[in-house]
Design a protein around this motif. Structure first.
Motif, PDB file in Angstrom:
ATOM      1  N   LYS A  10      74.766  44.540 -76.093  1.00 24.84           N
ATOM      2  CA  LYS A  10      75.023  43.125 -75.896  1.00 24.84           C
ATOM      3  C   LYS A  10      74.855  42.760 -74.423  1.00 24.84           C
ATOM      4  O   LYS A  10      75.358  43.452 -73.544  1.00 24.84           O
ATOM      5  CB  LYS A  10      76.442  42.803 -76.363  1.00 24.84           C
ATOM      6  CG  LYS A  10      76.815  41.364 -76.272  1.00 24.84           C
ATOM      7  CD  LYS A  10      78.219  41.158 -76.804  1.00 24.84           C
ATOM      8  CE  LYS A  10      78.651  39.736 -76.620  1.00 24.84           C
ATOM      9  NZ  LYS A  10      80.015  39.511 -77.110  1.00 24.84           N
ATOM     10  N   LEU A  30      74.247  39.996 -80.223  1.00 30.33           N
ATOM     11  CA  LEU A  30      74.993  40.813 -81.168  1.00 30.33           C
ATOM     12  C   LEU A  30      74.156  42.015 -81.569  1.00 30.33           C
ATOM     13  O   LEU A  30      72.942  41.886 -81.752  1.00 30.33           O
ATOM     14  CB  LEU A  30      75.305  39.972 -82.412  1.00 30.33           C
ATOM     15  CG  LEU A  30      76.111  40.623 -83.497  1.00 30.33           C
ATOM     16  CD1 LEU A  30      77.597  40.353 -83.235  1.00 30.33           C
ATOM     17  CD2 LEU A  30      75.731  40.057 -84.845  1.00 30.33           C
ATOM     18  N   ASN A  32      74.161  45.075 -84.480  1.00 30.74           N
ATOM     19  CA  ASN A  32      74.721  45.685 -85.674  1.00 30.74           C
ATOM     20  C   ASN A  32      73.999  47.008 -85.873  1.00 30.74           C
ATOM     21  O   ASN A  32      72.938  47.068 -86.483  1.00 30.74           O
ATOM     22  CB  ASN A  32      74.552  44.768 -86.890  1.00 30.74           C
ATOM     23  CG  ASN A  32      75.286  45.274 -88.106  1.00 30.74           C
ATOM     24  OD1 ASN A  32      75.638  46.438 -88.182  1.00 30.74           O
ATOM     25  ND2 ASN A  32      75.498  44.391 -89.054  1.00 30.74           N
ATOM     26  N   THR A  39      70.680  40.378 -82.727  1.00 27.66           N
ATOM     27  CA  THR A  39      70.478  38.935 -82.637  1.00 27.66           C
ATOM     28  C   THR A  39      70.072  38.619 -81.214  1.00 27.66           C
ATOM     29  O   THR A  39      70.810  38.926 -80.284  1.00 27.66           O
ATOM     30  CB  THR A  39      71.777  38.192 -83.007  1.00 27.66           C
ATOM     31  OG1 THR A  39      72.180  38.587 -84.313  1.00 27.66           O
ATOM     32  CG2 THR A  39      71.553  36.691 -82.988  1.00 27.66           C
ATOM     33  N   THR A  67      68.476  37.429 -87.048  1.00 26.02           N
ATOM     34  CA  THR A  67      68.439  38.822 -86.609  1.00 26.02           C
ATOM     35  C   THR A  67      67.015  39.358 -86.619  1.00 26.02           C
ATOM     36  O   THR A  67      66.151  38.871 -87.339  1.00 26.02           O
ATOM     37  CB  THR A  67      69.319  39.708 -87.509  1.00 26.02           C
ATOM     38  OG1 THR A  67      68.839  39.627 -88.848  1.00 26.02           O
ATOM     39  CG2 THR A  67      70.770  39.275 -87.455  1.00 26.02           C
TER      40      THR A  67
END
Length: 77
Positions: A10, A30, A32, A39, A67
């Motif tokens: 990030k 972001l 994941n 993102t 994303t």
């Protein structure tokens, strides 16, 4: 639970290197790691229909950042 190592985190500046949004640059908002998605700010805009709520009384269409697969981004700086 073990952590999954990624090449971006990030706040990093990245460039999208594959797909329809190739060449766009932005900041990672972001990560994941389990799904392998990131993102990127302004990287893949998606128009989403929003119902009227107390927070957004008018509702309507809202642009959000979508994303991108983590293998399709390259760290710039």
């Amino acid at each position: 639970m073990s952590r999954i190592k990624t090449h971006v985190k990030k706040g990093d500046q990245v460039e999208i290197i594959a797909g329809n949004h190739k060449g766009k640059r932005g900041t990672v908002l972001l990560v994941n790691a389990v799904k392998g998605k990131v993102t990127v700010e302004g990287g893949r805009p998606i128009i989403k229909a929003v119902k009227p709520t107390e927070a957004e009384p008018n509702g309507g269409l809202k642009t959000i950042d979508g994303t991108v697969h983590i293998s399709n981004v390259k760290k710039v700086g």
